[in-house]
Design a protein around this motif. Structure first.
Motif, short mmCIF file in Angstrom:
data_model
loop_
_atom_site.label_atom_id
_atom_site.label_comp_id
_atom_site.label_asym_id
_atom_site.label_seq_id
_atom_site.Cartn_x
_atom_site.Cartn_y
_atom_site.Cartn_z
N ALA B 264 0.69 -1.26 -0.09
CA ALA B 264 -0.29 -0.02 -0.07
C ALA B 264 0.76 1.13 0.11
O ALA B 264 0.48 2.41 -0.40
CB ALA B 264 -0.82 -0.03 1.16
N ALA B 265 2.30 1.33 0.37
CA ALA B 265 3.11 2.31 0.54
C ALA B 265 3.65 2.62 -0.68
O ALA B 265 4.33 3.77 -0.95
CB ALA B 265 3.89 2.03 1.76
N ILE B 266 3.63 1.83 -1.79
CA ILE B 266 4.46 1.90 -3.07
C ILE B 266 3.75 2.62 -4.01
O ILE B 266 2.45 2.46 -4.27
CB ILE B 266 4.70 0.74 -3.63
CG1 ILE B 266 5.53 -0.22 -2.65
CG2 ILE B 266 5.28 0.70 -5.05
CD1 ILE B 266 5.68 -1.68 -3.26
N PRO B 267 4.20 4.11 -4.31
CA PRO B 267 3.50 4.81 -5.36
C PRO B 267 3.14 4.25 -6.50
O PRO B 267 4.20 3.62 -7.06
CB PRO B 267 4.24 6.10 -5.22
CG PRO B 267 5.32 6.11 -4.27
CD PRO B 267 5.57 4.53 -3.88
N LEU B 268 1.85 4.38 -6.97
CA LEU B 268 1.51 3.58 -8.31
C LEU B 268 0.40 4.51 -8.95
O LEU B 268 -0.71 4.58 -8.50
CB LEU B 268 1.09 2.23 -8.07
CG LEU B 268 0.74 1.60 -9.28
CD1 LEU B 268 1.90 1.08 -10.30
CD2 LEU B 268 0.33 -0.14 -8.56
N GLN B 269 0.75 5.05 -10.11
CA GLN B 269 -0.42 5.95 -10.71
C GLN B 269 -1.51 4.95 -11.26
O GLN B 269 -1.44 3.90 -11.65
CB GLN B 269 0.08 6.46 -12.15
CG GLN B 269 1.20 7.53 -12.04
CD GLN B 269 1.61 8.16 -13.08
OE1 GLN B 269 1.06 7.89 -14.32
NE2 GLN B 269 2.71 8.95 -13.11
N ALA B 270 -2.65 5.20 -10.79
CA ALA B 270 -3.81 4.42 -11.30
C ALA B 270 -4.07 3.95 -12.58
O ALA B 270 -4.29 2.86 -13.05
CB ALA B 270 -5.26 5.21 -11.01
N GLN B 271 -3.51 4.89 -13.48
CA GLN B 271 -3.52 4.58 -14.88
C GLN B 271 -2.48 3.43 -15.23
O GLN B 271 -2.85 2.53 -16.14
CB GLN B 271 -3.21 5.67 -15.73
CG GLN B 271 -3.66 5.85 -16.93
CD GLN B 271 -3.38 7.28 -17.57
OE1 GLN B 271 -2.55 7.90 -16.90
NE2 GLN B 271 -3.96 7.29 -18.89
N VAL B 272 -1.29 3.52 -14.47
CA VAL B 272 -0.37 2.51 -14.62
C VAL B 272 -0.75 1.28 -14.15
O VAL B 272 -0.54 0.11 -14.75
CB VAL B 272 0.99 2.76 -14.13
CG1 VAL B 272 2.12 1.76 -14.04
CG2 VAL B 272 1.64 4.31 -14.81
N GLU B 273 -1.47 1.22 -12.89
CA GLU B 273 -2.09 0.04 -12.54
C GLU B 273 -3.09 -0.51 -13.28
O GLU B 273 -3.00 -2.04 -13.68
CB GLU B 273 -2.79 0.30 -11.02
CG GLU B 273 -3.09 -0.65 -10.48
CD GLU B 273 -3.61 -0.53 -8.93
OE1 GLU B 273 -3.71 0.63 -8.41
OE2 GLU B 273 -3.94 -1.36 -8.21
N ALA B 274 -3.73 0.29 -13.93
CA ALA B 274 -4.78 -0.34 -14.80
C ALA B 274 -4.29 -1.01 -16.17
O ALA B 274 -4.72 -2.15 -16.34
CB ALA B 274 -5.83 0.88 -15.26
N ALA B 275 -3.00 -0.41 -16.50
CA ALA B 275 -2.54 -0.73 -17.71
C ALA B 275 -1.93 -2.13 -17.46
O ALA B 275 -1.94 -3.04 -18.25
CB ALA B 275 -1.48 0.23 -18.36
N CYS B 276 -1.27 -2.14 -16.30
CA CYS B 276 -0.67 -3.39 -15.88
C CYS B 276 -1.71 -4.69 -15.92
O CYS B 276 -1.28 -5.78 -16.30
CB CYS B 276 0.16 -3.16 -14.73
SG CYS B 276 1.64 -2.38 -14.74
N GLU B 277 -2.82 -4.39 -15.37
CA GLU B 277 -3.77 -5.29 -15.29
C GLU B 277 -3.96 -5.69 -16.48
O GLU B 277 -4.27 -6.91 -16.68
CB GLU B 277 -5.05 -4.98 -14.61
CG GLU B 277 -4.83 -5.15 -12.73
CD GLU B 277 -6.03 -4.32 -11.87
OE1 GLU B 277 -7.07 -4.23 -12.60
OE2 GLU B 277 -5.65 -4.17 -11.14
N LEU B 278 -4.41 -4.83 -17.57
CA LEU B 278 -4.60 -5.30 -18.75
C LEU B 278 -3.77 -5.86 -19.66
O LEU B 278 -4.27 -7.00 -20.45
CB LEU B 278 -5.07 -3.84 -19.52
CG LEU B 278 -5.57 -3.96 -20.89
CD1 LEU B 278 -7.05 -4.23 -20.89
CD2 LEU B 278 -5.31 -2.49 -21.72
N LEU B 279 -2.49 -5.55 -19.30
CA LEU B 279 -1.35 -6.31 -20.01
C LEU B 279 -0.68 -7.43 -19.24
O LEU B 279 0.25 -8.25 -19.82
CB LEU B 279 -0.29 -5.32 -20.13
CG LEU B 279 -0.54 -4.23 -21.13
CD1 LEU B 279 0.48 -2.95 -20.71
CD2 LEU B 279 -0.58 -4.39 -22.47
#
Lengths: 355, 355
Positions: B264-279
């Protein structure tokens, strides 16, 4: 080896250095990459900097007052990778050690970066790395840091190696290409054309009575001897790609002088001459990897030729001409038949991927 | 430009930087090579070392007592060459500047070697070289020496660039990977995964609401600020290939410690998170090119986070975990759901040719 390396943890089998191949994973930065680095590179180049496992190497160059550092870099893309007298590994050490040495420096450290093609046999890579390690050891330089990338099959060509060298130039030494003056002598450390002819013979599967070997060698010890007897040496340069003709034209341009060389004075092995005739090559433009051009004052000629001829890499050293005044920066040659011709820059490509 | 260069002599037309292509002759060391170097590289990287035209560059690093030098090298084979947020030119400067900076050094000089594929558009090469020159200028480092080779069509992939950097480490600074100790804090300078996701999105022609840009940036100025307030900083490393997970595993191995991080402490852009899920990617393993991991004593945490957050490249800096005792050198993560899992080395290849 790092006791906590991913390799030692027993997660992975040792690299198959007999039948294995380079895989894309070896360039991905994960466990496979760490394994390749440890088992192949660190074990061959063995030194404390690499064993630290950081992204870089620290050192204290211990510069005396007036000393300068030199950095030089060379990419090596030679084809074939193995050739009579060397391979891309030894060449990648000699090439950069020589660039450092031509700056009048004693080479200290090398960095090496590898671009490997997927599918390249690990056994060949091991041979290349062992040859690099041997060349570095013989030259007395340490390969202190490196990098490895892998490209897909068909996007590279086996192995490319870029090396960067660091060295130290003693106070008062300056061997840059701008220092030639009319009246200076032009010395050459030995016979020309062997490297290029060795490579081309291998490519064309030509056979000669005795095999022509590349002259690939590290010249820094010869340079150190020369600078001892002639610290005022004006210019040093190794006639690699483009050959002697191109090197002389470069220096003539940098110093805004002309040059007059004598064809009959240029050392050339009979066999190399014959091979050049057969192959349609002008030896003046053929690459060397273990020769140097030195430009010096007339008063330094004898002392320099003495120490050069006393060194194994300068046995056939000769004075091949003089620097003359010429606003056009032309290099001229007195031919064996008594005429004079302009020796121009190499135009176009004579021998691709020669280093 | 050298007044006696083969270009100025009027023998050759200027390079066609609009429609021209790289030719084998550009790597042959003759006139075409000299022209490419002068018109493209020297004019872009403009500095006195390159203008000298020697095979190497000399400098005096002005080391104070106790200071050390650092050398780091990186080959760049990224595909595609141009990507959102950068290109191989800027990346080849940032990548090596960052390797030097992670050693706690201020970068001074770069060497660059190019392996060009026959047929590569000169206009693209010009763009890449201009981008390199800009990145070097912004970083305050000079590209002092270089080399160019050309390989036949199908034996390379457009452009590969190896860069080697030299820098100076102040006395008393040591940021090597062996210095982490149980009880230390693990800091991260910002959100993860942007570089890898930007590259992969481009490759897969994925489009998101807002474009995800590579975070490619030179981190040495941020590092300098951090070392000012915390000269005892234990470890610095940039989580490039293999991502945060691999970097933490490397350090844990070098220091023979364990690590416990909090998802939870690791900064992650929502968009990057979404893209990672997609990919289908785990952002912990995705490459970054403008982020750093810092390991420090508990007492340095506040001062470091303050200066990091005050710097544009550290705005989202966070403490993401702690170093713990662990003879196995494992990295563990407290997940968002409260469990713990081992975060292992990257196995196999996740994203080929990401840098």
């Amino acid at each position: 080896m790092n006791p906590h390396s991913p390799v030692k943890r027993g997660y992975v089998r040792p690299l198959n250095l007999r039948d294995g191949q380079v895989e894309m994973a070896h360039g991905a930065g994960g466990r496979a990459a760490a394994q390749l680095i440890e088992e192949l590179f660190v074990s061959a180049f063995d030194n404390p900097w690499l064993r630290q496992g950081n992204d870089g190497a620290a050192f204290v160059p211990a510069l005396a007052p007036g000393e300068r550092m030199v950095m030089a870099t060379d990419a090596h893309v030679i084809s074939p990778l193995f050739f009579p007298g060397g391979d891309i590994g030894s060449l990648s050490v000699h090439g950069t050690v020589n660039d450092v040495a031509m700056n009048g420096a004693r080479p200290l450290y090398l960095a090496a970066s590898f671009i490997l093609e997927e599918g390249f046999p690990l056994a060949d890579l091991k041979r290349i790395v062992a040859s690099m390690a041997r060349a570095a050891r013989e030259a007395g330089v340490a390969i202190v840091t490196g990098d490895t990338k892998v490209v897909e099959r068909g996007k590279g060509d086996g192995v490319f190696i870029s090396t960067t060298g660091i060295g130290v130039v003693a106070a008062g030494i300056d061997t840059g290409g701008h220092r030639a003056r009319p009246g200076d002598a032009i010395l050459l450390s030995g016979s020309i054309g062997e490297h290029g002819v060795a490579i081309l013979s291998q490519r064309e599967s030509l056979e000669f009575e005795t095999q022509i070997l590349s002259d690939s060698a590290a010249l820094h010890k010869l340079v150190a001897r020369m600078l001892e007897v002639a610290p005022g040496l004006r210019v040093l340069r190794d006639p690699t790609r483009g050959g002697l003709a191109t090197t002389l034209n470069e220096i003539a341009g940098q110093s805004a002088v002309g040059m007059l060389i004598e064809e009959a004075a240029i050392p050339l092995q009979a066999q190399v001459e014959a091979a050049c005739e057969l192959l349609g090559l002008d030896p003046l433009y053929v690459a060397n990897e273990g020769k140097l051009v030195a430009i010096c004052a007339e008063t330094d000629v004898d002392a320099l030729l003495d120490v050069m001829r006393a060194h194994p890499l300068g046995r056939h050293a000769a004075r091949i001409g003089s620097v003359i005044e010429d606003n056009h920066g032309f290099v001229q040659m007195q031919t064996r038949f008594g005429g004079r011709r302009i020796v121009d820059w190499l135009s176009g490509e004579q021998l691709p991927r020669i280093c």
